[in-house]
Every structure is written in C-alpha cells, then in structure tokens.
Design a protein around this motif. Sequence first.
Motif, PDB file in Angstrom:
ATOM      1  N   LEU A  31       0.768  -1.219  -0.125  1.00 11.42           N
ATOM      2  CA  LEU A  31       0.083  -0.123   0.203  1.00 11.42           C
ATOM      3  C   LEU A  31       0.988   1.294   0.056  1.00 11.42           C
ATOM      4  O   LEU A  31       0.599   2.232  -0.728  1.00 11.42           O
ATOM      5  CB  LEU A  31      -0.911  -0.004   1.256  1.00 11.42           C
ATOM      6  N   LEU A  92      -7.107  -4.265  -5.132  1.00 10.33           N
ATOM      7  CA  LEU A  92      -6.224  -3.082  -4.647  1.00 10.33           C
ATOM      8  C   LEU A  92      -5.271  -2.883  -5.992  1.00 10.33           C
ATOM      9  O   LEU A  92      -4.770  -1.771  -6.022  1.00 10.33           O
ATOM     10  CB  LEU A  92      -5.450  -3.137  -3.284  1.00 10.33           C
ATOM     11  N   VAL A  95      -6.302  -0.321  -8.574  1.00  9.49           N
ATOM     12  CA  VAL A  95      -6.684   1.092  -8.289  1.00  9.49           C
ATOM     13  C   VAL A  95      -5.867   2.152  -8.872  1.00  9.49           C
ATOM     14  O   VAL A  95      -4.515   1.854  -9.457  1.00  9.49           O
ATOM     15  CB  VAL A  95      -6.078   1.366  -6.790  1.00  9.49           C
ATOM     16  N   ILE A 101      -8.245   4.012  -3.144  1.00 13.40           N
ATOM     17  CA  ILE A 101      -7.612   3.599  -2.008  1.00 13.40           C
ATOM     18  C   ILE A 101      -8.442   3.795  -0.769  1.00 13.40           C
ATOM     19  O   ILE A 101      -8.554   2.755  -0.021  1.00 13.40           O
ATOM     20  CB  ILE A 101      -6.037   4.093  -2.115  1.00 13.40           C
ATOM     21  N   LEU A 104     -11.563   1.407  -0.487  1.00 12.19           N
ATOM     22  CA  LEU A 104     -11.197   0.093  -0.326  1.00 12.19           C
ATOM     23  C   LEU A 104     -10.388  -0.238   1.174  1.00 12.19           C
ATOM     24  O   LEU A 104     -10.751  -1.212   1.728  1.00 12.19           O
ATOM     25  CB  LEU A 104     -10.106  -0.706  -1.269  1.00 12.19           C
ATOM     26  N   PHE A 168       0.088  -7.968  -2.823  1.00  7.55           N
ATOM     27  CA  PHE A 168      -1.363  -7.950  -2.845  1.00  7.55           C
ATOM     28  C   PHE A 168      -1.942  -9.563  -3.140  1.00  7.55           C
ATOM     29  O   PHE A 168      -2.907  -9.948  -2.455  1.00  7.55           O
ATOM     30  CB  PHE A 168      -2.279  -7.164  -3.633  1.00  7.55           C
TER      31      PHE A 168
END
Length: 436
Positions: A31, A92, A95, A101, A104, A168
């Motif tokens: 992330l 993700l 995105v 972001i 989610l 992810f």
Amino acid sequence: MLTVLANRTYRHLFLAQVVALVGTGLATVALGLLAFDLAGGNAGEVLGTALAIKMIAYIGVAPVAAAFANRWPRRNLLVVLDLVRAAVAVALPFVSQVWQIYLLIFVLQSASAAFTPTFQATIPDVLPDEEDYTKALSLSRLAYDLESVASPMLAAALLSVVSFHSLFGGTVLGFLASAALVVSVALPKAAPAVQRGIYDRTTRGIRIYLATPRLRGLLALNLAVASASAMVIVNTVVLVQARFGLTQHATAWALAAFGGGSMLSALLLPKLLRNIPDRNAMLGGAAILVMGLLLGALVNSYAQLLPLWFALGLGYSLVQTPSGRLLRRSAQAEDRPALFAAQFALSHACWLLTYPLAGWLGAKLGLSPTFGVLGVLACVAVFASTRLWAHHDPEQIAHQHDDLPAGHPHLAEHEKNGRHQHAFIIDDQHPRWPQG
C-alpha cells in the motif's frame, strides 16, 4: 507455552491468525508503494489519511458489528469476513485513483473491525482454562510482533523478483488460508443472547466496560500504551534517518528492537502471571513506558535508542497481553463479543489521539519535547489507572439487590440474609458496581 497448541481447534485458529497477519503485513508494504506510485511526493499524506480511515473504521464499526455478530454462527461470520478482506486485496492492484484507495481501505478495515473482536471473543470458549488462555494471549502477542518483523523482510525478498502489485497476491492467499483454517474446525456456539434493541446491542459492550472499575483502569492504561507506541511507530524513522543520519536498514533494526522486547515479555508472562496479579504486572509495564518516554528526551545516539526501544517493547507487551484476561473476567459469555469490541474501539480511539499528536509535536516542537509531552500524558494515564482500578479487586463481591422483586430466580439462587456473594460481573441483574 506451546503446549496449548495441542488443542486442534486453537491450533487452527492460531495458524489462521498468523497467515492473515502475514498477508496484512504484505498489504501494508504494498500500500505504501502504491500510494507513492499514485501520489509521488504526497504519498505521506495519502498514507496518513488511510491510517485515519483505518482508525475511524475500527472505532465506529467494531461495536456495531458486535451488536449483530450473535445472529450468525461464528465460523460462518469469520469466513465471510476473511473472504471480504481477500476480495478487497484482489481489487487493490487495479486502483488508479487515490479516492479508490480510501474506499477500499475503509471496507478492508471495517471487515477487520468485525473479525478481530469476534475472533478474540471465541478463544476463551475454546480454551476455558485460565492458564491455557494466558498462554494463548502470549502466543497471540508473539504472532503480532513476529509479523511486524517478518512481513517487511518477506516483502523485501519478494520485491527482488516481482513487482509490488504481486504483494497483494500474498495478501489474498493469507486471507484465503485463514478462511480455510477456520472452516476446518468446529467452533463453540456463542452463548444464547437476550433479545435487545439495536441501541442496547450496539452500546452494551461500552456500557459494561465503563461500569467496571478494572476496565476503566484498563482504558487509562490503553492511553499510556498508545502514547509510547505512537512515538515508536511515528518517529522511529525520523530519529534514525533524520536525527542520526542512518539508513533504512538501521530503522528496521530499531523497530526490531521494540518487537524483540515485546516478544521477550510475552514469553515470560505466562509464568509471571502465575505469581503476581494482573494489575501489578500491567502497572509495572506502564511504569516502564512512562520512564522510557521521559528518558527518551535525553537520547542522542542510535546506541542509546536501541535499548530504549527494547525496554518500551517490554513495557508495551506487559500491559497489552493480560488485557484479554481482564475482559474475560468481566463479562458473561454472551457479552464477551460486545466487550472485546468495546476494547478494540476504545483502544484505537487512544491511538487516534496519539498518532497525530506524536507526528504534529515532532514536526512543530522537535522530538525531545515530544518525548516529554507523551511521557507526561502516559504518567497521567497511569496515575488515573491506579485511582480507577483499586488494588483490592476480588472476583467475588458481597452485595444485595434492592431492585429485584422477591422470588426473582437470582435471589432464590444466591440470597442469604439480604446479602450474597459471587463472582461480580456487570449484567442485567447487576447494572452498577457495588460501592464500598
């Protein structure tokens, strides 16, 4: 400590926790890289907002989720929440906008806010023996600490051969494996709950929490824990790389020192808690946090920071790990999910205060004054805890009921000369704590 893993149901739940934590850790690293990919120099702002959204979800969703948790079988609920988290992780990598972001992350953390208290409230039913439950709490603390060390290392290894988007995929596998492990065991049924209104169900955990003196003391200790851990999480990189001019590798070792102290404390706690009361152990840990923060204002080298972070890790786990024992002791079986959800929400409310405080004070006043301010805040919290949570805290308390009619089943079971004594817990028959 590992003997508790002989229980098949607990072993599978513990493994489910471990693989889900590893998946979450990979998602945290990915992330950060995704935020940088989308926002460049504003990635810190994006991550800060995402962290605030996480805390808001934890605080707002956990009590509401707990209010409805008893309407579904525990195993089904936990599996569905794992699948929701896996679905978010699948989305993700695709995105393309910052707002996506945020959306989610809110869904992901809302699912976690429902999953974690339900999972935590299940363990006391799986392990009814207090010594076994204490070992389980220590193992859980070790799992969290190992995740904080192992996940970044695993992410670094994977990034040498794949793109960050592939991390992810590891998150998805972690949540799917967690769901599979939960499916593989039969969980104890939740105790049948009394039919209540939505408001009553939503606020019940917090009302029980705030009506119980030892838990009011725990809330104050949560603030001390949040003060110390916020300083570590928010400002380690600033101390190591800005003040001392060292590398990211040195930052990782500093965080590992904090995790190492926490793990050592978790390993020692099952034996320690056989010999001293929870209150003494937790206040001792909180005292370490206060002294560590106040001494932190004097730190001027990396060599001094490492043992300080190790000591803060010791104190952190000394306070955090036994908290499950207090919650278990303070609620009827049917109220445990609501009470664990209250602890989850209220403890994260403390972090919602101290995270921005640690960051803002560090930027505006400097790190030494920040150590001092957070140390004073922790000291006030510890003092409040000693006043809220009496030294003499027996399980059984003599009391009488002036509000119950003659012939009430509770009176018929316990009444003796107008007073009786039993393990006292806030519930429908005992809405207030006895005075004196």
